[in-house]
Design a protein around this motif. Sequence first.
Motif, PDB file in Angstrom:
ATOM      1  N   ALA A  30      42.541  20.014  96.586  1.00  0.00           N
ATOM      2  CA  ALA A  30      41.098  20.014  96.222  1.00  0.00           C
ATOM      3  C   ALA A  30      40.563  18.618  97.216  1.00  0.00           C
ATOM      4  O   ALA A  30      39.291  18.192  97.017  1.00  0.00           O
ATOM      5  N   LEU A  31      40.983  18.373  97.934  1.00  0.00           N
ATOM      6  CA  LEU A  31      40.839  17.404  98.959  1.00  0.00           C
ATOM      7  C   LEU A  31      39.533  17.741  99.757  1.00  0.00           C
ATOM      8  O   LEU A  31      39.163  18.925  99.891  1.00  0.00           O
ATOM      9  N   ASP A  32      38.878  16.920 100.408  1.00  0.00           N
ATOM     10  CA  ASP A  32      37.459  17.035 101.058  1.00  0.00           C
ATOM     11  C   ASP A  32      37.650  16.351 102.359  1.00  0.00           C
ATOM     12  O   ASP A  32      37.434  15.143 102.682  1.00  0.00           O
ATOM     13  N   ARG A  33      38.312  17.267 103.444  1.00  0.00           N
ATOM     14  CA  ARG A  33      38.897  16.639 104.425  1.00  0.00           C
ATOM     15  C   ARG A  33      38.560  17.477 105.672  1.00  0.00           C
ATOM     16  O   ARG A  33      38.607  18.923 105.607  1.00  0.00           O
ATOM     17  N   SER A  34      38.326  17.184 107.003  1.00  0.00           N
ATOM     18  CA  SER A  34      38.335  17.927 108.101  1.00  0.00           C
ATOM     19  C   SER A  34      39.822  18.325 108.472  1.00  0.00           C
ATOM     20  O   SER A  34      40.825  17.681 108.229  1.00  0.00           O
ATOM     21  N   GLY A  97      61.115  20.092 113.502  1.00  0.00           N
ATOM     22  CA  GLY A  97      60.128  19.795 114.440  1.00  0.00           C
ATOM     23  C   GLY A  97      59.176  21.154 114.960  1.00  0.00           C
ATOM     24  O   GLY A  97      58.629  20.774 116.034  1.00  0.00           O
ATOM     25  N   ARG A  98      59.476  21.986 114.059  1.00  0.00           N
ATOM     26  CA  ARG A  98      58.547  23.405 114.563  1.00  0.00           C
ATOM     27  C   ARG A  98      57.252  23.022 114.201  1.00  0.00           C
ATOM     28  O   ARG A  98      56.194  23.796 114.836  1.00  0.00           O
ATOM     29  N   VAL A  99      56.993  22.329 113.293  1.00  0.00           N
ATOM     30  CA  VAL A  99      55.814  21.891 112.621  1.00  0.00           C
ATOM     31  C   VAL A  99      55.176  20.549 112.719  1.00  0.00           C
ATOM     32  O   VAL A  99      56.092  19.848 112.223  1.00  0.00           O
ATOM     33  N   ARG A 100      54.035  20.201 112.941  1.00  0.00           N
ATOM     34  CA  ARG A 100      53.779  18.765 112.849  1.00  0.00           C
ATOM     35  C   ARG A 100      52.555  18.806 112.123  1.00  0.00           C
ATOM     36  O   ARG A 100      51.717  19.673 111.831  1.00  0.00           O
ATOM     37  N   LEU A 101      52.748  17.760 110.978  1.00  0.00           N
ATOM     38  CA  LEU A 101      51.468  17.584 110.343  1.00  0.00           C
ATOM     39  C   LEU A 101      51.354  16.050 110.334  1.00  0.00           C
ATOM     40  O   LEU A 101      52.158  15.154 110.082  1.00  0.00           O
ATOM     41  N   GLU A 102      49.884  15.710 110.490  1.00  0.00           N
ATOM     42  CA  GLU A 102      49.483  14.413 110.641  1.00  0.00           C
ATOM     43  C   GLU A 102      48.268  14.120 109.695  1.00  0.00           C
ATOM     44  O   GLU A 102      47.344  14.941 109.767  1.00  0.00           O
ATOM     45  N   ALA A 103      48.456  12.932 108.994  1.00  0.00           N
ATOM     46  CA  ALA A 103      47.222  12.794 108.054  1.00  0.00           C
ATOM     47  C   ALA A 103      47.628  11.462 107.575  1.00  0.00           C
ATOM     48  O   ALA A 103      48.574  10.723 107.828  1.00  0.00           O
ATOM     49  N   GLY A 104      46.564  10.635 106.919  1.00  0.00           N
ATOM     50  CA  GLY A 104      46.804   9.503 106.369  1.00  0.00           C
ATOM     51  C   GLY A 104      47.655   9.587 105.347  1.00  0.00           C
ATOM     52  O   GLY A 104      48.120  10.567 104.620  1.00  0.00           O
ATOM     53  N   ASP A 107      46.755  11.115 102.007  1.00  0.00           N
ATOM     54  CA  ASP A 107      46.581  12.435 102.030  1.00  0.00           C
ATOM     55  C   ASP A 107      48.004  13.345 102.233  1.00  0.00           C
ATOM     56  O   ASP A 107      48.326  14.288 101.675  1.00  0.00           O
ATOM     57  N   LEU A 108      48.728  12.631 102.908  1.00  0.00           N
ATOM     58  CA  LEU A 108      50.278  13.300 103.003  1.00  0.00           C
ATOM     59  C   LEU A 108      50.818  13.276 101.700  1.00  0.00           C
ATOM     60  O   LEU A 108      51.604  14.071 101.112  1.00  0.00           O
ATOM     61  N   THR A 113      52.885  18.245  97.434  1.00  0.00           N
ATOM     62  CA  THR A 113      53.006  19.181  96.431  1.00  0.00           C
ATOM     63  C   THR A 113      52.842  20.591  97.013  1.00  0.00           C
ATOM     64  O   THR A 113      53.153  21.464  96.305  1.00  0.00           O
ATOM     65  N   LEU A 114      52.104  20.790  97.969  1.00  0.00           N
ATOM     66  CA  LEU A 114      51.817  21.924  98.626  1.00  0.00           C
ATOM     67  C   LEU A 114      53.202  22.239  99.638  1.00  0.00           C
ATOM     68  O   LEU A 114      53.072  23.665  99.776  1.00  0.00           O
ATOM     69  N   LEU A 115      53.961  21.450  99.928  1.00  0.00           N
ATOM     70  CA  LEU A 115      54.865  21.684 100.719  1.00  0.00           C
ATOM     71  C   LEU A 115      56.097  22.286  99.909  1.00  0.00           C
ATOM     72  O   LEU A 115      57.190  22.891 100.039  1.00  0.00           O
TER      73      LEU A 115
END
Length: 115
Positions: A30-34, A97-104, A107-108, A113-115
């Motif tokens: 339910a976040l509101d993020r780009s 290292g196959r996927v990168r996720l960057e966020a504050g 937000d992380l 919980t989605l991971l």
Amino acid sequence: MATIEQCREALEQFSRNLGSANGDARKAAALDRSLTCWITDLDLTFSGHLRDGRITDVVEVPGPPPAKAAIRLTMTGDDLVAMVDGQLNFASAWAGGRVRLEAGIRDLLRLRTLL
């Protein structure tokens, strides 16, 4: 190698999955993020907005993300399709290292919980 159309469909399916989530996953979505998802092997970025548990306003832009979104994903098209199809675990792909996720950090913590 996954096509642009397959990647777009995977993102649309991911959005549908987020929209039907329950409990803690629903609250995290339910976040509101780009949001951007750079598909490295296609050198293409999907940009959109995570809002009310859905990914909206998705557009394609050639190359890496032109602007820094609040949530940034980087992966190959095959990995995106495999994750959405349930054939690849996000946490394992991220740890490997196959996927990168960057966020504050906030937000992380919510997205975990989605991971």
